[in-house]
Design a protein around this motif. Structure first.
Motif, PDB file in Angstrom:
ATOM      1  N   ASP A  31      40.288  42.650  41.169  1.00 40.78           N
ATOM      2  CA  ASP A  31      40.899  41.981  40.019  1.00 40.78           C
ATOM      3  C   ASP A  31      42.135  42.792  39.608  1.00 40.78           C
ATOM      4  O   ASP A  31      41.999  43.929  39.154  1.00 40.78           O
ATOM      5  CB  ASP A  31      39.860  41.937  38.884  1.00 40.78           C
ATOM      6  CG  ASP A  31      40.398  41.264  37.634  1.00 40.78           C
ATOM      7  OD1 ASP A  31      41.615  40.976  37.592  1.00 40.78           O
ATOM      8  OD2 ASP A  31      39.594  41.051  36.708  1.00 40.78           O
TER       9      ASP A  31
ATOM     10  N   GLN B 154      42.068  44.596  36.426  1.00 39.58           N
ATOM     11  CA  GLN B 154      41.120  45.703  36.188  1.00 39.58           C
ATOM     12  C   GLN B 154      41.851  47.044  36.291  1.00 39.58           C
ATOM     13  O   GLN B 154      42.252  47.459  37.371  1.00 39.58           O
ATOM     14  CB  GLN B 154      40.000  45.648  37.234  1.00 39.58           C
ATOM     15  CG  GLN B 154      39.148  46.900  37.337  1.00 39.58           C
ATOM     16  CD  GLN B 154      38.258  47.115  36.128  1.00 39.58           C
ATOM     17  OE1 GLN B 154      37.399  46.303  35.819  1.00 39.58           O
ATOM     18  NE2 GLN B 154      38.503  48.214  35.405  1.00 39.58           N
TER      19      GLN B 154
ATOM     20  N   LEU C 291      35.304  49.117  42.753  1.00 37.97           N
ATOM     21  CA  LEU C 291      35.070  48.557  41.419  1.00 37.97           C
ATOM     22  C   LEU C 291      34.772  47.062  41.528  1.00 37.97           C
ATOM     23  O   LEU C 291      33.942  46.527  40.767  1.00 37.97           O
ATOM     24  CB  LEU C 291      36.292  48.790  40.532  1.00 37.97           C
ATOM     25  CG  LEU C 291      36.717  50.259  40.357  1.00 37.97           C
ATOM     26  CD1 LEU C 291      37.918  50.358  39.431  1.00 37.97           C
ATOM     27  CD2 LEU C 291      35.553  51.080  39.809  1.00 37.97           C
TER      28      LEU C 291
ATOM     29  N   ALA D 257      31.481  45.318  40.167  1.00 41.25           N
ATOM     30  CA  ALA D 257      31.565  44.209  39.205  1.00 41.25           C
ATOM     31  C   ALA D 257      30.862  42.970  39.751  1.00 41.25           C
ATOM     32  O   ALA D 257      30.160  42.254  39.014  1.00 41.25           O
ATOM     33  CB  ALA D 257      33.028  43.911  38.892  1.00 41.25           C
TER      34      ALA D 257
ATOM     35  N   ARG E   6      27.159  43.290  39.251  1.00 41.59           N
ATOM     36  CA  ARG E   6      26.757  43.011  37.869  1.00 41.59           C
ATOM     37  C   ARG E   6      26.865  41.507  37.549  1.00 41.59           C
ATOM     38  O   ARG E   6      26.081  40.985  36.770  1.00 41.59           O
ATOM     39  CB  ARG E   6      27.644  43.782  36.879  1.00 41.59           C
ATOM     40  CG  ARG E   6      27.418  45.275  36.875  1.00 41.59           C
ATOM     41  CD  ARG E   6      26.606  45.762  35.671  1.00 41.59           C
ATOM     42  NE  ARG E   6      26.475  47.219  35.704  1.00 41.59           N
ATOM     43  CZ  ARG E   6      25.411  47.865  36.189  1.00 41.59           C
ATOM     44  NH1 ARG E   6      24.370  47.198  36.648  1.00 41.59           N
ATOM     45  NH2 ARG E   6      25.374  49.182  36.205  1.00 41.59           N
ATOM     46  N   ALA E   7      27.857  40.840  38.165  1.00 45.88           N
ATOM     47  CA  ALA E   7      28.076  39.428  37.827  1.00 45.88           C
ATOM     48  C   ALA E   7      27.197  38.500  38.661  1.00 45.88           C
ATOM     49  O   ALA E   7      26.693  37.492  38.154  1.00 45.88           O
ATOM     50  CB  ALA E   7      29.539  39.065  38.056  1.00 45.88           C
TER      51      ALA E   7
ATOM     52  N   SER F 209      33.918  53.590  35.333  1.00 47.42           N
ATOM     53  CA  SER F 209      33.030  52.437  35.197  1.00 47.42           C
ATOM     54  C   SER F 209      33.827  51.189  34.829  1.00 47.42           C
ATOM     55  O   SER F 209      34.466  51.158  33.772  1.00 47.42           O
ATOM     56  CB  SER F 209      32.002  52.729  34.099  1.00 47.42           C
ATOM     57  OG  SER F 209      31.524  51.516  33.549  1.00 47.42           O
ATOM     58  N   PRO F 210      33.773  50.171  35.662  1.00 51.90           N
ATOM     59  CA  PRO F 210      34.497  48.950  35.306  1.00 51.90           C
ATOM     60  C   PRO F 210      33.848  48.245  34.114  1.00 51.90           C
ATOM     61  O   PRO F 210      34.522  47.541  33.373  1.00 51.90           O
ATOM     62  CB  PRO F 210      34.414  48.086  36.577  1.00 51.90           C
ATOM     63  CG  PRO F 210      33.263  48.621  37.352  1.00 51.90           C
ATOM     64  CD  PRO F 210      33.103  50.054  36.965  1.00 51.90           C
ATOM     65  N   THR F 211      32.547  48.446  33.920  1.00 49.94           N
ATOM     66  CA  THR F 211      31.867  47.791  32.795  1.00 49.94           C
ATOM     67  C   THR F 211      32.332  48.399  31.473  1.00 49.94           C
ATOM     68  O   THR F 211      32.610  47.702  30.510  1.00 49.94           O
ATOM     69  CB  THR F 211      30.333  47.982  32.914  1.00 49.94           C
ATOM     70  OG1 THR F 211      29.949  47.749  34.267  1.00 49.94           O
ATOM     71  CG2 THR F 211      29.590  47.045  31.988  1.00 49.94           C
TER      72      THR F 211
END
Ligand code: FAD
Length: 815
Positions: free
Chosen positions: A467, A470, A487, A491, A494-495, A765-767
């Motif tokens: 992304d 990001q 990353l 991500a 998580r998604a 951390s991308p979150t």
């Protein structure tokens, strides 16, 4: 009291005799094949007899730094007018490239974290400390005032004499040719004409270590290598040196390293000694050792090969121009040990009780190693975290002759190189691959290595998922051996869902009628639970330190599968098996594992699976045997990333089919292949610790923040010690305030200017949109405290946060 016999009166063997006798274990005999003449300085002919003795204490490994700090201090206390065991002239490491200068800043951080005073200084300050240096060819240096010169022969003699005073016996001219044993335990050794009885034999045979290992069927993975050392003729500017010829007192100049050219220097009165690692690796053929060294004064010295030294001399003249009028007058290719990972070899034979090894140890670390060995041998548990030194740390694949030869030669080549924390090994690649390897290659996997295993770090085929919005820290060092694709994979997990190859994580089966009792007695939680239960628990040592964390799945009444941290765990469990009827089998190489994790993992796996995967059929921390797309598998509902999903185990032969079916089924739900680097991001932001980084035998469960894994009423090894042990540190989660800040691990943590700990692992951390790190810090530091972490000398602001940043309630993982 046991009778101790030490093979080798080099700096390690004599230090060990001193440490054992200091603990009151005074029935100690030390044998050496070389001469030991009473009343003279001990020179047995091993590496210690000619080592120039430079002690640079700072090391990326805290344990090794600790060994060196202890050695410097102890040897300093042994100084006598006639012979200096330690001369604290200070250490100076200079940079001739910007990369090295940055590396020295990184090293200054390690020093700070270890409590070693060190300071980056300018070229002129370097030249002021070491006037032979040309300040115009260097960019700066790292000065460590407490570094210095160990006088190995003086230190050996002092420690030997002290041990003798306490009752130890040293005997020279005794070549150990046989280790005597009965019923799986040592009973002594035989030399050409004598037998020495002993209950404990410790091989401190230096580069002869592999040969001694052969006597008892033990592979000691070390390679004797030649390494060049030379002395110049008189250097004019040193000619007036007052103390010339007085052994190790004959230096006031700091010890000097010029690592960009693989060189180091020390003063010998009015001469300069030059050590060189830039030459080709020179492994020594031990069968021809005595023939090859016959013309030299001792068997650890091979004849000098002047041609190999030419580049060293040219560079020396450039950096130390005052040396140009002198010439090399005295050189040799000295022999000492190199190992696959550069670490020492410490520990007990896995199959011969009472036979110990302390080898591949530098003078620098010798006394620290000896102290820990004495502790380990007499008490059963070492006093520091030895996982990087433990003889048992290698798998079978890592002790094969080619592997040992190639990786040890590489360790020689890289001895002064700048090594990135994620640097993949360059030799002995492809030794072990998972059954999915071909698919991973096709998907553009970038492989890093874990032990002998090739492991995808990320997949280039996922680059299109990155992304562009990001952000991530723009730091060239942190981006080495890394990609923003990491990353994207994190991500996407998580998604949606990620497929992770978990094959390289070691696993064992423990079977037998006593398996449940055996494991429960060692683990911090009982595993005597219904078949199909998975337990996360810890193996503590008898001081209450965390020596491993494991997941244990009960697959049958007498059948458990354990996910472990390495071969040390197998060794340790094996040693604790008494009369119990249990077998321990390493099944890592015969099985494979895929982690399927993410909110859509159930949509992916359930349609293929022969059993229902609902919460009430296979809940969190439950295991079952089933089939997936016709492949027999073991499913464990656990996750190292904090998302719903399973670890799916299968026989290797079925692995590829399993991978293909899961990958196919993953397409409609947007599954991605995800690598180890994404796994690391996910586990760190989720608060999961990694043993060996975030926890070790030096920490208790509470200190490591995993006290939840200790059963309240359960009796296990280490329980009593745990109850008595005060909290000395805490592992805290810290978050960068600046989204552009990054750290990688090992950096010092400061509070109000004082060092209070160090970083154990970290990831952007991308979150969270920030770098998240674990820091091992002093106990008083708590949530909300602002700390500073020094990255290449730059202070970065972090705040201590709640331990878990992603899904603290665990709703996601529970599905
Ligand atoms: P050794 O000193 O080799 O002792 C082993 C002993 O075992 C020997 O005395 C040998 O005779 C005896 N032995 C072997 N087999 C038998 C047998 N079968 N029976 C009885 N006795 C036996 N390290 C540093 O920290 N700093 C430095 O600056 C440094 N520079 C170095 C420069 C050179 C040129 C070399 C070669 C090495 C250098 N080292 C340095 C490394 C260091 O010298 C060694 O790592 C260290 O001395 C090893 O100590 P040891 O006691 O294990 O081995």
């Amino acid at each position: 009291q046991p009778r101790y016999l030490i093979i080798g009166a080099g700096v390690v063997g004599s230090s060990l005799a001193d440490e054992l006798t200091a603990l009151g274990h005074c029935d100690v005999t030390v044998l050496d094949r070389g001469p030991l003449v009473p009343g003279t300085t001990a020179m047995t002919g091993g590496s210690s007899s000619h080592a120039p003795g430079l002690v640079f204490q700072t090391n990326v490994s805290r344990t090794m730094s600790g060994f060196a700090q202890y050695t410097a201090k102890k040897f300093g206390s042994l100084n006598q007018p006639g012979g200096l065991s330690y001369n604290a002239v200070g250490g100076l490491e200079v940079a001739t490239t910007p990369q090295r200068l940055a590396e020295l800043a990184r090293k200054e951080g390690w020093a700070k974290a270890a409590g070693i005073p060190a300071e980056l200084i300018s070229p002129d300050e370097c030249a002021a400390l070491h006037p032979l240096l040309d300040p115009t060819v260097i960019l700066g240096g790292l000065h460590t005032p407490t570094d210095g010169l160990a006088g190995a022969p003086a230190a050996i003699t002092a420690q030997m004499n002290r041990a003798i005073d306490r009752g130890a016996v040293f005997v020279g001219d005794q070549v150990v040719v046989e280790v005597l044993q009965r019923g799986g335990s040592v009973t002594g050794v035989r030399t050409a004409d004598r037998v020495f009885d002993a209950d404990v034999v410790v091989s401190c045979a230096g580069f002869w270590g592999a040969q001694l290992g052969d006597l008892v069927g033990l592979v000691v993975p070390l390679v004797p290598m030649g390494h060049q050392y030379a002395k110049t003729s008189v250097v004019e500017s040193l000619a007036a040196y007052p103390d010339a010829g007085r052994g190790h007192a004959d230096a006031t100049l700091p010890i000097l390293r010029h690592q960009d050219a693989d060189l180091y220097y020390r003063q010998h009165g009015d001469q300069i000694g030059i050590g060189y690692y830039g030459h080709r690796p020179m492994p020594v053929d031990m069968d021809r050792l005595y023939e090859a060294t016959a013309a030299e004064s001792m068997p650890s010295m091979l004849p000098f090969t002047a041609k190999d030294f030419d580049p060293a001399w040219a560079e020396t003249v450039r950096i130390l121009p005052g040396v140009a009028s002198a010439e090399v007058v005295d050189g040799f290719n000295g022999i000492f040990s190199f190992t696959p990972d550069g670490g020492p070899m410490m520990g007990e034979h896995p199959g011969l009780e009472g036979f110990w090894v302390a080898e591949a140890v530098w003078v620098t670390h010798s006394a620290g190693v000896a102290k820990t060995m004495a502790q380990w041998i007499t008490h059963g548990t070492p006093d520091v975290d030895v996982h990087g030194c433990d003889l048992a740390r290698f798998t079978d694949a890592q002790v094969q002759p080619d592997y040992v030869a190639d990786t040890s030669a590489q360790a020689f080549v890289e001895v002064y190189d700048i090594i990135h924390p994620r640097e993949p090994r360059s030799v002995q690649r492809g030794v072990a691959v998972s059954p999915f390897h071909a698919r991973q290659v096709a998907a553009g996997a970038v492989f890093h290595v874990g032990r002998q295993w090739e492991r995808p770090a990320w997949y280039e085929s996922n680059a299109n998922l990155v992304d562009a919005r990001q952000p991530y820290p723009a730091d060239a060092w942190a981006q080495r051996h890394w990609s923003p694709t990491v990353l994207a994979e994190a991500a996407a997990t998580r998604a949606r869902v990620g497929l992770f190859d978990m094959t390289s994580l070691m696993r064992i089966e423990v079977r037998g009628p006593d398996a449940a009792t055996f494991l429960s007695g060692l683990l911090t939680r009982t595993v005597d639970r219904p078949v199909g239960t998975v337990v996360y628990a810890l193996l503590l040592d008898d001081r209450g330190g965390v020596r491993s964390d494991v997941t244990v799945a009960r697959l049958g009444d007498d059948h458990f599968q354990l996910g472990i941290n390495g071969p040390m765990d197998i060794d340790w469990l094996g040693r604790r098996r008494g009369s119990e009827e249990v077998t321990i089998t390493d099944i890592t190489a015969s099985t494979c594992c895929i982690g399927v994790w993410g909110p859509r993992s159930r949509d992916l796996v359930a349609p293929l699976c022969s059993i229902e995967l609902r919460d009430n059929t296979l809940g969190y921390y439950k295991a079952a045997q089933a089939t997936i797309a016709g492949v027999a598998v073991t499913l464990m509902r656990i996750s190292y990333v904090g998302e719903l999903g399973w670890e799916i185990y299968a026989d290797n032969a079925d692995g590829l089919r399993l991978w293909d079916r899961l990958a196919e089924a993953g397409e409609p739900v947007g599954a991605v292949l995800a690598g180890r680097s994404a796994l690391d991001v996910l586990r760190i932001e989720k608060g999961y610790r990694s043993w060996g980084h975030d926890m070790s035998a030096e920490m208790t469960p509470d200190e490591a923040g995993i006290g939840f894994a200790v059963g309240r009423k359960h009796a296990f090894l280490g329980r009593e010690a745990l109850a008595q042990r005060p909290i000395r540190c805490r592992l805290q989660t810290v978050v960068a305030l600046d989204p552009d800040a990054i750290v990688l691990g090992g950096e010092p943590v400061l509070l109000d200017g004082a060092v209070v700990g160090h970083v154990t692992s970290a990831a952007f951390s991308p979150t969270v949109g920030r770098t998240v790190a674990y820091a091992k810090v002093a106990p008083g530091i708590d949530v909300g405290d602002r700390v500073s972490i020094e990255y290449f000398g730059r202070p970065l602001a972090f705040v201590v946060s709640e331990p878990v940043l992603v899904d603290p309630a665990g709703d996601r993982v529970k599905g």
